[in-house]
Design an enzyme around this catalytic site. Structure first.
Site, PDB file in Angstrom:
ATOM      1  N   SER A  47       0.843  -1.204   0.000  1.00 27.36           N
ATOM      2  CA  SER A  47       0.000   0.000   0.000  1.00 27.36           C
ATOM      3  C   SER A  47       0.872   1.244   0.000  1.00 27.36           C
ATOM      4  CB  SER A  47      -0.970   0.004   1.185  1.00 27.36           C
ATOM      5  OG  SER A  47      -0.498  -0.722   2.278  1.00 27.36           O
ATOM      6  N   THR A  48       2.027   1.169   0.677  1.00 25.43           N
ATOM      7  CA  THR A  48       2.939   2.313   0.722  1.00 25.43           C
ATOM      8  C   THR A  48       3.464   2.671  -0.671  1.00 25.43           C
ATOM      9  OG1 THR A  48       3.575   1.533   2.921  1.00 25.43           O
ATOM     10  CG2 THR A  48       5.013   3.167   1.908  1.00 25.43           C
ATOM     11  N   TYR A 136      -0.435 -11.472   3.332  1.00 21.50           N
ATOM     12  CA  TYR A 136      -0.514 -10.086   3.824  1.00 21.50           C
ATOM     13  C   TYR A 136      -1.895  -9.889   4.436  1.00 21.50           C
ATOM     14  CZ  TYR A 136      -0.413  -4.901   3.479  1.00 21.50           C
ATOM     15  OH  TYR A 136      -0.463  -3.549   3.731  1.00 21.50           O
ATOM     16  N   LYS A 164       2.477 -11.243   6.999  1.00 20.25           N
ATOM     17  CA  LYS A 164       2.666  -9.829   7.376  1.00 20.25           C
ATOM     18  C   LYS A 164       1.423  -9.450   8.147  1.00 20.25           C
ATOM     19  CE  LYS A 164       2.756  -5.360   4.911  1.00 20.25           C
ATOM     20  NZ  LYS A 164       2.298  -4.582   6.010  1.00 20.25           N
ATOM     21  N   GLY A 188       3.251  -5.224  11.115  1.00 20.87           N
ATOM     22  CA  GLY A 188       2.930  -4.260  10.049  1.00 20.87           C
ATOM     23  C   GLY A 188       2.558  -2.884  10.556  1.00 20.87           C
ATOM     24  N   ASP A 190       4.107   0.118  12.556  1.00 16.80           N
ATOM     25  CA  ASP A 190       5.383   0.619  13.080  1.00 16.80           C
ATOM     26  C   ASP A 190       5.223   1.166  14.497  1.00 16.80           C
ATOM     27  OD1 ASP A 190       5.356   0.255  10.388  1.00 16.80           O
ATOM     28  OD2 ASP A 190       6.138   2.224   9.856  1.00 16.80           O
ATOM     29  N   GLU A 191       4.039   1.733  14.773  1.00 20.56           N
ATOM     30  CA  GLU A 191       3.807   2.351  16.084  1.00 20.56           C
ATOM     31  C   GLU A 191       3.592   1.302  17.183  1.00 20.56           C
ATOM     32  OE1 GLU A 191       2.224   2.432  13.268  1.00 20.56           O
ATOM     33  OE2 GLU A 191       0.221   3.316  13.392  1.00 20.56           O
ATOM     34  N   ILE A 205       7.641  -4.817   8.669  1.00 22.50           N
ATOM     35  CA  ILE A 205       7.553  -4.188   7.344  1.00 22.50           C
ATOM     36  C   ILE A 205       6.819  -2.872   7.544  1.00 22.50           C
ATOM     37  CG2 ILE A 205       6.575  -4.388   5.016  1.00 22.50           C
ATOM     38  CD1 ILE A 205       6.688  -7.501   5.440  1.00 22.50           C
ATOM     39  N   SER A 207       6.146   1.519   6.551  1.00 25.28           N
ATOM     40  CA  SER A 207       6.275   2.707   5.698  1.00 25.28           C
ATOM     41  C   SER A 207       7.248   3.715   6.294  1.00 25.28           C
ATOM     42  CB  SER A 207       4.905   3.367   5.517  1.00 25.28           C
ATOM     43  OG  SER A 207       4.423   3.833   6.778  1.00 25.28           O
ATOM     44  N   TYR A 251       1.668   9.303   3.366  1.00 26.55           N
ATOM     45  CA  TYR A 251       2.698   9.118   2.327  1.00 26.55           C
ATOM     46  C   TYR A 251       3.315  10.451   1.897  1.00 26.55           C
ATOM     47  CZ  TYR A 251       0.243   4.665   2.289  1.00 26.55           C
ATOM     48  OH  TYR A 251      -0.350   3.490   2.679  1.00 26.55           O
TER      49      TYR A 251
HETATM   50  C1  HMN Z   1       2.295  -1.822   2.841  1.00 26.31           C
HETATM   51  O1  HMN Z   1       1.605  -2.605   2.231  1.00 26.31           O
HETATM   52  O2  HMN Z   1       3.050  -1.033   2.263  1.00 26.31           O
HETATM   53  C2  HMN Z   1       2.188  -1.894   4.325  1.00 26.31           C
HETATM   54  O3  HMN Z   1       0.872  -1.711   4.703  1.00 26.31           O
HETATM   55  C3  HMN Z   1       3.156  -1.123   5.121  1.00 26.31           C
HETATM   56  C4  HMN Z   1       2.886  -0.974   6.589  1.00 26.31           C
HETATM   57  O4  HMN Z   1       2.315  -2.092   7.199  1.00 26.31           O
HETATM   58  C5  HMN Z   1       2.106   0.275   6.875  1.00 26.31           C
HETATM   59  N1  HMN Z   1       0.685   0.083   6.816  1.00 26.31           N
HETATM   60  C6  HMN Z   1      -0.148   0.952   6.222  1.00 26.31           C
HETATM   61  O5  HMN Z   1       0.193   2.013   5.760  1.00 26.31           O
HETATM   62  C7  HMN Z   1      -1.563   0.525   6.145  1.00 26.31           C
HETATM   63  C8  HMN Z   1       2.577   0.823   8.214  1.00 26.31           C
HETATM   64  O6  HMN Z   1       3.940   1.033   8.111  1.00 26.31           O
HETATM   65  C9  HMN Z   1       1.863   2.132   8.583  1.00 26.31           C
HETATM   66  O7  HMN Z   1       1.936   3.052   7.524  1.00 26.31           O
HETATM   67  C10 HMN Z   1       2.479   2.750   9.815  1.00 26.31           C
HETATM   68  O8  HMN Z   1       2.492   1.834  10.859  1.00 26.31           O
HETATM   69  C11 HMN Z   1       1.695   4.015  10.232  1.00 26.31           C
HETATM   70  O9  HMN Z   1       0.407   3.674  10.694  1.00 26.31           O
END
Ligand code: HMN
Length: 293
Positions: A47-48, A136, A164, A188, A190-191, A205, A207, A251
């Site tokens: 999604s990122t 995922y 994931k 998935g 980060d927080e 994993i 963003s 993003y």
């Molecule tokens: C992706 O497919 O790129 C992932 O979802 C990446 C990751 O899990 C992010 N999820 C979403 O953006 C939905 C997280 O890094 C997220 O952006 C971060 O924890 C902030 O909420």
């Protein structure tokens, strides 16, 4: 196949103002992740990467550029999931030929697919590509919840090597860890990396690792060493940053922070808002000064 454990950036993609892929910018984002963030791998097409707004050809182009730039320096996972199973197979074959270390696919979404349909989705991609697969699971966006017994059914296929886990259900995460000690589990969110790390994830994993990858590794490794207080302090700072990012446009703000590092991270792809307004750009500068200098 490379070691697939550790810190993986969910790769951002740089777009030009007209929505076309900015190859130069994309290569710079990849270099920044490998050289500065020192990530163990890249998760390409998530999604990122604004993946679900792109054409099949554009998705392939991003897989090609990412492999060409990263070569064998880090592990590469290609997210090929799509509600169009034929597209998922086509992308899976393409990424496999390019030499990606594993595929990953989001659970098919929008329609309320039954579990046998979801299982068949994964079985088909694996049969057609011969590649390993990481499920995922992101229930808050897909509405698809997979429980322990369903994971057990999916994991009967030896090619399904992990999940994931983009969810805050730590009871489920604990149950999965106990039930499947030999499967890869990636956090998935980060927080929530610290609690997930305490529960024994194999990697994460994210963003925000595109700009905050060093702290992410510290949290992960400190938790593995049992240094919870130290890890907690870094998670606190990380979450102050993430709160700022989420409040300003996910993003677009990470791209703005990359631009501060001299990386041509570019625009977002419509229908997402293409760029930040002046006030939001100020917030980016504040976040950069406070957390990433
Ligand atoms: C992706 O497919 O790129 C992932 O979802 C990446 C990751 O899990 C992010 N999820 C979403 O953006 C939905 C997280 O890094 C997220 O952006 C971060 O924890 C902030 O909420």
């Amino acid at each position: 196949m490379k070691n697939l454990k550790g810190i993986f950036s969910a790769l951002l993609v740089s777009f030009n103002e007209d929505g076309t892929i900015n190859e130069k910018g994309l290569r710079q984002i990849i270099r920044h992740n490998i050289d500065k963030m020192k990530v163990d791998g890249l998760y390409v097409g998530g999604s990122t990467g604004e993946n679900f707004m792109l054409s099949t050809e554009e998705k392939k182009e991003i897989f090609r550029i990412a492999k060409d730039e990263a070569k064998d320096q880090v592990a590469l996972i290609a997210q090929v999931g799509s509600v169009n199973l034929k597209e998922a197979v086509e992308l899976g074959k393409y990424a496999t030929e390019l030499g990606y270390d594993s595929l990953s696919a989001v659970t098919p979404f929008y329609y309320k697919f039954s579990f046998p349909e979801i299982k068949n989705f994964y079985e088909t991609i694996i049969r057609e590509t011969g590649s390993p697969m990481i499920v995922y699971s992101i229930p808050f966006l897909t509405g698809v919840n997979i429980g322990v017994s369903q994971f057990a059914e999916l994991f009967e296929n030896p090619k399904i090597i992990g999940v994931k886990f983009t969810a805050g259900d730590f009871y489920l995460l604990e149950r999965l860890r106990k039930a499947f000690p030999n499967h890869l589990i990636y956090a998935g969110f980060d927080e929530m990396m610290l609690p997930a790390s305490v529960l024994g994830i194999d990697g994460a994993i994210g963003s925000t690792f595109n700009v905050n990858g060093i702290r992410a590794r510290q949290i992960f490794e400190l938790a593995q060493q049992g240094k919870i207080k130290e890890a907690f302090e870094i998670q606190n700072v990380t979450n102050d940053l993430i709160e700022g990012i989420l409040g300003n446009g996910l993003y677009q703000t990470i791209k703005g922070l990359l631009e501060c590092e001299g990386v041509e991270a570019g625009y977002c792809r419509e229908p997402m808002t293409k760029e930040l307004n002046a006030k939001q750009k100020e917030v980016v500068k504040e976040l950069k000064a406070k957390y990433l200098s």
